[in-house]
Design an enzyme around this catalytic site. Structure first.
Site, short mmCIF file in Angstrom:
data_model
loop_
_atom_site.label_atom_id
_atom_site.label_comp_id
_atom_site.label_asym_id
_atom_site.label_seq_id
_atom_site.Cartn_x
_atom_site.Cartn_y
_atom_site.Cartn_z
N SER A 56 29.04 -4.27 -16.67
CA SER A 56 29.45 -4.20 -15.26
C SER A 56 30.57 -5.21 -15.04
O SER A 56 30.82 -6.07 -15.89
CB SER A 56 28.26 -4.55 -14.36
OG SER A 56 27.95 -5.93 -14.49
N ASP A 93 30.94 -0.25 -16.50
CA ASP A 93 29.97 0.32 -15.57
C ASP A 93 30.43 0.04 -14.13
O ASP A 93 30.75 -1.11 -13.79
CB ASP A 93 28.62 -0.37 -15.85
CG ASP A 93 27.44 0.32 -15.20
OD1 ASP A 93 27.54 1.52 -14.91
OD2 ASP A 93 26.40 -0.37 -15.03
N HIS A 94 30.47 1.06 -13.29
CA HIS A 94 30.81 0.90 -11.87
C HIS A 94 32.12 0.16 -11.61
O HIS A 94 32.17 -0.75 -10.77
CB HIS A 94 29.68 0.19 -11.10
CG HIS A 94 28.42 0.99 -11.04
ND1 HIS A 94 28.26 2.10 -10.25
CD2 HIS A 94 27.26 0.88 -11.74
CE1 HIS A 94 27.06 2.62 -10.44
NE2 HIS A 94 26.43 1.92 -11.35
N GLU A 145 32.02 9.51 -10.08
CA GLU A 145 30.72 9.65 -9.41
C GLU A 145 30.86 10.39 -8.08
O GLU A 145 31.78 10.12 -7.30
CB GLU A 145 30.06 8.27 -9.17
CG GLU A 145 28.72 8.38 -8.44
CD GLU A 145 27.86 7.12 -8.46
OE1 GLU A 145 27.99 6.31 -9.41
OE2 GLU A 145 27.05 6.94 -7.53
N HIS A 189 19.27 2.05 -8.29
CA HIS A 189 19.37 0.87 -9.14
C HIS A 189 18.26 -0.15 -8.85
O HIS A 189 17.71 -0.16 -7.75
CB HIS A 189 20.74 0.21 -8.96
CG HIS A 189 21.86 1.05 -9.47
ND1 HIS A 189 22.68 1.77 -8.65
CD2 HIS A 189 22.27 1.30 -10.73
CE1 HIS A 189 23.56 2.43 -9.38
NE2 HIS A 189 23.34 2.17 -10.65
N GLY A 190 17.97 -0.99 -9.84
CA GLY A 190 17.05 -2.09 -9.64
C GLY A 190 15.61 -1.74 -9.96
O GLY A 190 15.31 -0.65 -10.48
N SER A 235 15.95 3.26 -15.04
CA SER A 235 14.89 2.42 -15.60
C SER A 235 13.53 2.95 -15.16
O SER A 235 13.39 3.46 -14.05
CB SER A 235 15.07 0.96 -15.15
OG SER A 235 16.02 0.32 -15.98
N ASN A 275 21.55 5.62 -17.97
CA ASN A 275 21.84 4.19 -17.80
C ASN A 275 20.57 3.36 -17.60
O ASN A 275 19.78 3.65 -16.69
CB ASN A 275 22.71 3.98 -16.56
CG ASN A 275 24.13 4.44 -16.76
OD1 ASN A 275 24.47 5.04 -17.78
ND2 ASN A 275 24.97 4.17 -15.78
N ILE A 276 20.41 2.35 -18.42
CA ILE A 276 19.22 1.49 -18.33
C ILE A 276 19.63 0.02 -18.37
O ILE A 276 20.20 -0.44 -19.36
CB ILE A 276 18.24 1.82 -19.48
CG1 ILE A 276 17.74 3.27 -19.34
CG2 ILE A 276 17.05 0.84 -19.48
CD1 ILE A 276 16.97 3.79 -20.53
#
Ligand code: G3H
Ligand code: 13P
Ligand code: ZN
Length: 330
Positions: A56, A93-94, A145, A189-190, A235, A275-276
């Site tokens: 990121s 990433d992002h 995205e 996310h998270g 995740s 994505n993890i």
């Protein structure tokens, strides 16, 4: 100016083509330090999996961009030393600006994400197209995205999902020229992807989150057959890590992830990159807390980062074998 090929890296085009044909997904594991990188490479060599090393903008600042370039090159050499030259991509990433994406292309990344999902549709297209033109001139693949994931993406917080609109995807991918598309179908996310109120309970009293919107995924696949799709926020938030963290002084509350069976199902579709990040954070934190609690006199960092690295390796190997299906595909 450093080209990724000189570092021994690959872009994602060939990886995705094979993953869609073979009905599996390539792991994109976030990293920002040496132990995470060692664990990713060791797990993927052991299970013979291709891998995307994901960074990121925050991680790039944390690790330092020059060091990162050598770490990625080191990852390629380390894999060979461990016995298998697995395909390794280095991915931003992002990415949120053209300048950041350009800087990554110029410093050895083989793939970049430009996340224009928080802009208006037309602004997202304009920004993404500009990144694609620059990246493709250097052989670097680009992820765009459409749709917004609830939760935290770097400094941007979105309270609600905006699911990807299947009717927009053909126009978006043709006008931008992206190589893959990140979509929003209910992941976030998270480590707190759902509130308990959004969940039901199974016969053992465990919380069961609402299923991903596979109907939207199917609609998208109909619009762009065979086009590489990316799943962020994937995740699964293993409860044993949450319990260990809380047992040894942590205060994680309502931590709920995406059930692995759903990710397994997604991996057999056109979803070819998963994505993890959070699961790795949980594994590391659980292992470090356990050492600190049981050996309070320990102050050699290797004695707590080593067990954390071992736990990470186990986690990543489990993902490639039992969740993504990428094991044996390198
Ligand atoms: O999508 C977000 C990733 O988990 C990266 O998180 O910006 O805190 O490094 P970060
Ligand atoms: P998690 O927070 O679910 O690990 O998602 C990571 C991610 O999407 C990185 O881009
Ligand atoms: Zn993400």
């Amino acid at each position: 100016m450093v080209n990724y090929k000189d570092l021994g890296l690959v872009n994602t085009n060939d990886l995705f083509k094979k993953a869609i044909e073979g009905k599996y997904a390539i792991p994109a594991f976030n990293f920002n330090n040496m132990e995470q990188l060692q664990a990713i490479v060791a797990a993927c060599v052991e299970t013979k999996s291709p891998v995307i090393l994901q960074v990121s903008s925050g991680a790039r600042k944390y690790a330092n961009q020059t060091l990162l370039r050598y770490m990625a090159q080191g990852a390629v050499e380390y894999a060979k030393e461990l016995g298998l030259n697995i395909p390794i991509a280095l991915h931003l990433d992002h990415g949120d600006t053209f300048e950041l994406c350009k800087s990554c292309v110029d410093s050895g990344f083989s793939s970049v994400m430009i996340d224009g999902s928080h802009h208006s549709y037309e602004d997202n297209i304009a920004l993404t197209k500009k990144v694609v033109e620059y990246a493709h001139a250097h052989g670097v693949s680009v992820e765009g995205e459409l749709g917004v994931l609830a939760g935290v993406e770097d400094d941007v917080v979105a309270e609600h999902h905006t699911y990807t609109r299947p009717e927009e995807v053909v126009d978006f991918v043709t006008r931008t020229g992206v190589d893959s598309l990140a979509i929003s179908i209910g992941t976030s996310h998270g480590a707190n992807k759902f509130t308990p109120a959004q969940c039901t309970r199974d016969e053992n009293g465990h919380l069961v989150p609402p299923p991903l919107r596979f109907d939207i995924l199917e609609e998208i696949e109909k619009q762009i057959p065979g086009f590489p799709i990316v799943l962020h926020g994937a995740s699964s938030v293993p409860q044993e890590y949450v319990e260990t963290i809380n047992k040894y002084g942590g205060v994680l509350k309502d931590s709920i992830g995406i059930p692995e069976e759903q990710l397994r199902k997604a991996a057999t579709s056109a979803v070819c990159k998963i994505n993890i990040d959070s699961d790795g954070r949980l594994a590391m934190t659980a292992a470090v807390r356990e050492v600190f609690a049981n050996q309070p006199g320990e102050f050699d960092a290797r004695k707590y980062l080593g067990p954390a690295r071992d736990e990470l390796k186990k986690l990543y190997a489990h993902k490639t074998v039992s969740v993504l299906g990428s094991a044996g595909k390198a």
